[in-house]
Design a protein around this motif. Structure first.
Motif, PDB file in Angstrom:
ATOM      1  N   MET A   1       0.837  -1.197   0.000  1.00 25.98           N
ATOM      2  CA  MET A   1       0.000   0.000   0.000  1.00 25.98           C
ATOM      3  C   MET A   1       0.871   1.246   0.000  1.00 25.98           C
ATOM      4  SD  MET A   1      -3.012   0.983   2.731  1.00 25.98           S
ATOM      5  CE  MET A   1      -3.935  -0.495   2.329  1.00 25.98           C
ATOM      6  N   GLN A   2       0.480   2.248  -0.801  1.00 25.12           N
ATOM      7  CA  GLN A   2       1.199   3.517  -0.839  1.00 25.12           C
ATOM      8  C   GLN A   2       0.516   4.494   0.118  1.00 25.12           C
ATOM      9  OE1 GLN A   2       4.122   4.698  -2.848  1.00 25.12           O
ATOM     10  NE2 GLN A   2       3.876   6.065  -1.100  1.00 25.12           N
ATOM     11  N   VAL A   3       1.264   4.958   1.112  1.00 26.22           N
ATOM     12  CA  VAL A   3       0.708   5.800   2.168  1.00 26.22           C
ATOM     13  C   VAL A   3       1.421   7.144   2.175  1.00 26.22           C
ATOM     14  CG1 VAL A   3       0.259   5.985   4.636  1.00 26.22           C
ATOM     15  CG2 VAL A   3       0.214   3.735   3.538  1.00 26.22           C
ATOM     16  N   LEU A   4       0.646   8.206   2.322  1.00 27.64           N
ATOM     17  CA  LEU A   4       1.188   9.542   2.530  1.00 27.64           C
ATOM     18  C   LEU A   4       1.008   9.919   3.987  1.00 27.64           C
ATOM     19  CD1 LEU A   4       2.181  12.421   1.808  1.00 27.64           C
ATOM     20  CD2 LEU A   4      -0.185  12.941   1.121  1.00 27.64           C
ATOM     21  N   VAL A   5       2.096  10.329   4.634  1.00 27.38           N
ATOM     22  CA  VAL A   5       2.031  10.864   5.988  1.00 27.38           C
ATOM     23  C   VAL A   5       2.443  12.324   5.898  1.00 27.38           C
ATOM     24  CG1 VAL A   5       2.853  10.719   8.367  1.00 27.38           C
ATOM     25  CG2 VAL A   5       2.602   8.625   7.006  1.00 27.38           C
ATOM     26  N   THR A   6       1.487  13.235   6.047  1.00 26.58           N
ATOM     27  CA  THR A   6       1.847  14.646   6.106  1.00 26.58           C
ATOM     28  C   THR A   6       2.390  14.933   7.506  1.00 26.58           C
ATOM     29  OG1 THR A   6      -0.314  15.445   6.860  1.00 26.58           O
ATOM     30  CG2 THR A   6       0.001  15.197   4.472  1.00 26.58           C
ATOM     31  N   GLY A   7       3.327  15.863   7.586  1.00 33.89           N
ATOM     32  CA  GLY A   7       3.990  16.068   8.877  1.00 33.89           C
ATOM     33  C   GLY A   7       4.840  14.875   9.263  1.00 33.89           C
ATOM     34  N   GLY A   8       5.351  14.182   8.258  1.00 38.51           N
ATOM     35  CA  GLY A   8       6.047  12.916   8.493  1.00 38.51           C
ATOM     36  C   GLY A   8       7.404  13.024   9.148  1.00 38.51           C
ATOM     37  N   ALA A   9       7.944  14.246   9.269  1.00 39.87           N
ATOM     38  CA  ALA A   9       9.214  14.424   9.974  1.00 39.87           C
ATOM     39  C   ALA A   9       9.004  14.733  11.448  1.00 39.87           C
ATOM     40  CB  ALA A   9      10.026  15.551   9.336  1.00 39.87           C
ATOM     41  N   GLY A  10       7.765  14.945  11.844  1.00 43.97           N
ATOM     42  CA  GLY A  10       7.467  15.303  13.226  1.00 43.97           C
ATOM     43  C   GLY A  10       7.387  14.113  14.154  1.00 43.97           C
ATOM     44  N   PHE A  11       7.004  14.390  15.369  1.00 41.70           N
ATOM     45  CA  PHE A  11       6.968  13.382  16.432  1.00 41.70           C
ATOM     46  C   PHE A  11       6.015  12.229  16.106  1.00 41.70           C
ATOM     47  CE2 PHE A  11       4.696  12.670  20.701  1.00 41.70           C
ATOM     48  CZ  PHE A  11       5.400  11.508  20.960  1.00 41.70           C
ATOM     49  N   ILE A  12       4.731  12.518  15.999  1.00 40.80           N
ATOM     50  CA  ILE A  12       3.761  11.453  15.736  1.00 40.80           C
ATOM     51  C   ILE A  12       3.912  10.945  14.312  1.00 40.80           C
ATOM     52  CG2 ILE A  12       1.315  10.848  15.672  1.00 40.80           C
ATOM     53  CD1 ILE A  12       0.835  13.039  17.768  1.00 40.80           C
ATOM     54  N   LEU A  33       9.370  21.107   7.339  1.00 35.60           N
ATOM     55  CA  LEU A  33      10.469  21.316   8.286  1.00 35.60           C
ATOM     56  C   LEU A  33      10.372  22.685   8.968  1.00 35.60           C
ATOM     57  CD1 LEU A  33      13.501  19.702   6.390  1.00 35.60           C
ATOM     58  CD2 LEU A  33      11.975  18.660   8.070  1.00 35.60           C
ATOM     59  N   ASP A  34       9.202  22.942   9.494  1.00 34.16           N
ATOM     60  CA  ASP A  34       8.973  24.166  10.267  1.00 34.16           C
ATOM     61  C   ASP A  34       9.900  24.179  11.475  1.00 34.16           C
ATOM     62  OD1 ASP A  34       7.994  26.171  11.971  1.00 34.16           O
ATOM     63  OD2 ASP A  34       5.911  25.797  11.429  1.00 34.16           O
ATOM     64  N   PRO A  35      10.675  25.252  11.690  1.00 30.84           N
ATOM     65  CA  PRO A  35      11.624  25.286  12.807  1.00 30.84           C
ATOM     66  C   PRO A  35      10.964  25.647  14.136  1.00 30.84           C
ATOM     67  CG  PRO A  35      11.804  27.301  11.538  1.00 30.84           C
ATOM     68  CD  PRO A  35      10.803  26.445  10.813  1.00 30.84           C
ATOM     69  N   TYR A  36       9.776  25.109  14.388  1.00 29.39           N
ATOM     70  CA  TYR A  36       9.092  25.337  15.669  1.00 29.39           C
ATOM     71  C   TYR A  36       9.923  24.764  16.816  1.00 29.39           C
ATOM     72  CZ  TYR A  36       5.317  25.154  19.156  1.00 29.39           C
ATOM     73  OH  TYR A  36       4.559  25.302  20.288  1.00 29.39           O
ATOM     74  N   TYR A  37      10.672  23.696  16.515  1.00 26.70           N
ATOM     75  CA  TYR A  37      11.682  23.184  17.441  1.00 26.70           C
ATOM     76  C   TYR A  37      12.852  22.679  16.616  1.00 26.70           C
ATOM     77  CZ  TYR A  37       9.512  18.593  16.476  1.00 26.70           C
ATOM     78  OH  TYR A  37       9.008  17.471  15.869  1.00 26.70           O
ATOM     79  N   ASP A  38      13.899  22.211  17.267  1.00 26.87           N
ATOM     80  CA  ASP A  38      15.180  21.866  16.650  1.00 26.87           C
ATOM     81  C   ASP A  38      15.006  20.964  15.420  1.00 26.87           C
ATOM     82  OD1 ASP A  38      17.776  21.191  16.032  1.00 26.87           O
ATOM     83  OD2 ASP A  38      18.302  20.505  18.047  1.00 26.87           O
ATOM     84  N   VAL A  60       9.550  14.258   0.970  1.00 28.70           N
ATOM     85  CA  VAL A  60       9.341  15.430   0.118  1.00 28.70           C
ATOM     86  C   VAL A  60       9.235  16.641   1.035  1.00 28.70           C
ATOM     87  CG1 VAL A  60       7.821  16.581  -1.523  1.00 28.70           C
ATOM     88  CG2 VAL A  60       8.153  14.091  -1.650  1.00 28.70           C
ATOM     89  N   GLU A  61      10.133  17.601   0.846  1.00 27.57           N
ATOM     90  CA  GLU A  61      10.084  18.818   1.650  1.00 27.57           C
ATOM     91  C   GLU A  61       9.180  19.839   0.984  1.00 27.57           C
ATOM     92  OE1 GLU A  61      12.953  22.298   3.614  1.00 27.57           O
ATOM     93  OE2 GLU A  61      13.856  20.529   2.650  1.00 27.57           O
ATOM     94  N   GLY A  62       8.183  20.302   1.720  1.00 24.53           N
ATOM     95  CA  GLY A  62       7.269  21.289   1.188  1.00 24.53           C
ATOM     96  C   GLY A  62       6.041  21.426   2.057  1.00 24.53           C
ATOM     97  N   SER A  63       5.197  22.373   1.707  1.00 23.12           N
ATOM     98  CA  SER A  63       4.046  22.716   2.532  1.00 23.12           C
ATOM     99  C   SER A  63       2.753  22.098   2.004  1.00 23.12           C
ATOM    100  CB  SER A  63       3.881  24.240   2.579  1.00 23.12           C
ATOM    101  OG  SER A  63       2.690  24.607   3.228  1.00 23.12           O
ATOM    102  N   ILE A  64       1.861  21.772   2.924  1.00 19.16           N
ATOM    103  CA  ILE A  64       0.541  21.277   2.539  1.00 19.16           C
ATOM    104  C   ILE A  64      -0.310  22.371   1.920  1.00 19.16           C
ATOM    105  CG2 ILE A  64       0.472  19.374   4.184  1.00 19.16           C
ATOM    106  CD1 ILE A  64      -1.151  21.204   6.065  1.00 19.16           C
ATOM    107  N   THR A  65       0.136  23.623   1.985  1.00 15.95           N
ATOM    108  CA  THR A  65      -0.590  24.723   1.344  1.00 15.95           C
ATOM    109  C   THR A  65      -0.190  24.902  -0.120  1.00 15.95           C
ATOM    110  OG1 THR A  65       1.048  26.387   2.013  1.00 15.95           O
ATOM    111  CG2 THR A  65      -0.757  25.942   3.549  1.00 15.95           C
ATOM    112  N   ASP A  66       0.807  24.156  -0.575  1.00 13.40           N
ATOM    113  CA  ASP A  66       1.300  24.244  -1.952  1.00 13.40           C
ATOM    114  C   ASP A  66       0.486  23.273  -2.818  1.00 13.40           C
ATOM    115  OD1 ASP A  66       2.694  23.993  -4.360  1.00 13.40           O
ATOM    116  OD2 ASP A  66       4.655  24.205  -3.420  1.00 13.40           O
ATOM    117  N   GLU A  67      -0.509  23.789  -3.528  1.00  9.93           N
ATOM    118  CA  GLU A  67      -1.441  22.934  -4.253  1.00  9.93           C
ATOM    119  C   GLU A  67      -0.753  22.072  -5.311  1.00  9.93           C
ATOM    120  OE1 GLU A  67      -4.826  24.995  -5.779  1.00  9.93           O
ATOM    121  OE2 GLU A  67      -5.216  26.047  -3.882  1.00  9.93           O
TER     122      GLU A  67
END
Length: 326
Positions: A1-12, A33-38, A60-67
């Motif tokens: 299965m091909q899965v997309l995890v947005t925010g995939g570099a974060g904790f959860i 990669l929002d620098p909200y923390y290290d 993939v580095e980029g924003s969910i607001t980038d259509e």
């Protein structure tokens, strides 16, 4: 299965991606990669996923607001399921930046939802928050409890749930929203209460409690949250639903700090400072709906979870340890 995890570099998101990869799925992680923390923590999260998934993991580095980017990721890779963990985090900062939170947490979610609906995604799982409840009229919260969001962050999370419901009803896109209750564990954000308490104790500094310490939280170990998400790969029983994902109990912040002091062996006293506005006084989840629909059963109580986090912290202190405030 091909899965997309947005925010995939974060904790959860990274913990979820790691488990998906371990189970043999292909995963693409989208994160700005929002620098909200290290950011070094996020980069290590991604490296952990690469080691587990090898050629089945893509970042993939980029924003969910980038259509255009979101379309490229979802359509170009034939995504089957989306776990939407991306969000601008933090209750207190949202008070100062409401427009930024709305643009990302609502606008970005809509971009991903719309693209998912247009490209026949099988299921969209939205990470929501217990903050939507606000001031409790009764505890534990069940999903029928009135919503009284007390911060812009909480408003964005409730708005996201509404949009998920609309897309489930009108766009033939199965959606599920999971209301997380204070998730913690290895790789957690270093500015959260437990990581702060542990860091200070191990550096011979007193834990700082904001307020009288009688406020309570339902702390949920990250493995339990990941289990809840993974359960949705194999069932449509929760499609269209919103569910609490919490632990088996709640605990006062004072008692939590005492646990950390005891488990770390620190010989220090706890310090109190002025309570922060916008913080909920109490949270506690009724998880019976998730139990009925997806057999969710939290498996790690707070004492076990704190002990496991401290062990992990000691092993990874050289790169993880947050800056300890004076």
């Amino acid at each position: 299965m091909q899965v997309l995890v947005t925010g995939g570099a974060g904790f959860i998101g990274s913990n979820l991606a790691e488990r998906l990869l371990a189970d043999g799925h292909r995963v693409v992680a989208l994160d700005n990669l929002d620098p909200y923390y290290d950011l070094n923590i996020k980069r290590r999260n991604l490296n952990t996923c690469r080691k587990v998934g090898e050629d089945r993991f893509e970042f993939v580095e980029g924003s969910i607001t980038d259509e255009s980017l979101v379309k490229e990721v979802i359509a170009g890779r034939g995504v089957d399921v989306i776990f939407h963990e991306a969000a601008k985090a933090g209750v207190r900062p949202s008070v100062e930046q409401p427009k930024e939170y709305n643009a990302n947490n609502v606008g970005g979610l809509l971009t991903v939802l719309e693209t998912a609906a247009d490209n026949g995604v099988d299921r969209f799982v939205n990470a929501s928050s217990s903050s939507v409840y606000g001031v409790p009229e009764y505890l534990p919260y069940d999903e029928d409890h009135p919503n009284h969001p007390k911060s812009p962050y909480a408003v964005t999370k409730r708005s996201a749930e509404y949009y998920c419901n609309v897309y489930d009803d009108l766009q033939d896109l199965p959606t599920v929203s999971l209301r997380y209750f204070t998730v913690y564990g290895p790789r957690m954000r270093p500015n959260m209460a437990i990581s702060n308490f542990v860091s200070r104790c191990l550096n011979s500094k007193p834990p700082i409690i904001y307020g009288d310490g009688e406020q309570t939280r339902d702390f949920t170990f990250v493995d339990d949250v990941v289990d809840a998400n993974l359960a949705l790969l194999d069932t449509d029983a929760a499609d269209g639903e919103t569910m609490n994902i919490g632990s088996s109990d709640n605990i006062s912040i004072r008692k939590l700090a005492e646990y950390v002091v005891e488990e770390t062996g620190a010989d220090i006293d706890i310090v109190h400072e002025e309570r922060k506005d916008a913080d909920a006084r109490h949270t506690h989840a009724d998880v019976s709906k998730a139990s009925d629909l997806i057999d969710y059963e939290p498996s790690v109580d707070i004492r076990q979870g704190v002990s496991r986090f401290i062990d992990w912290y000691r092993e990874n202190r050289d790169w993880y340890e947050p800056l300890v405030r004076n």
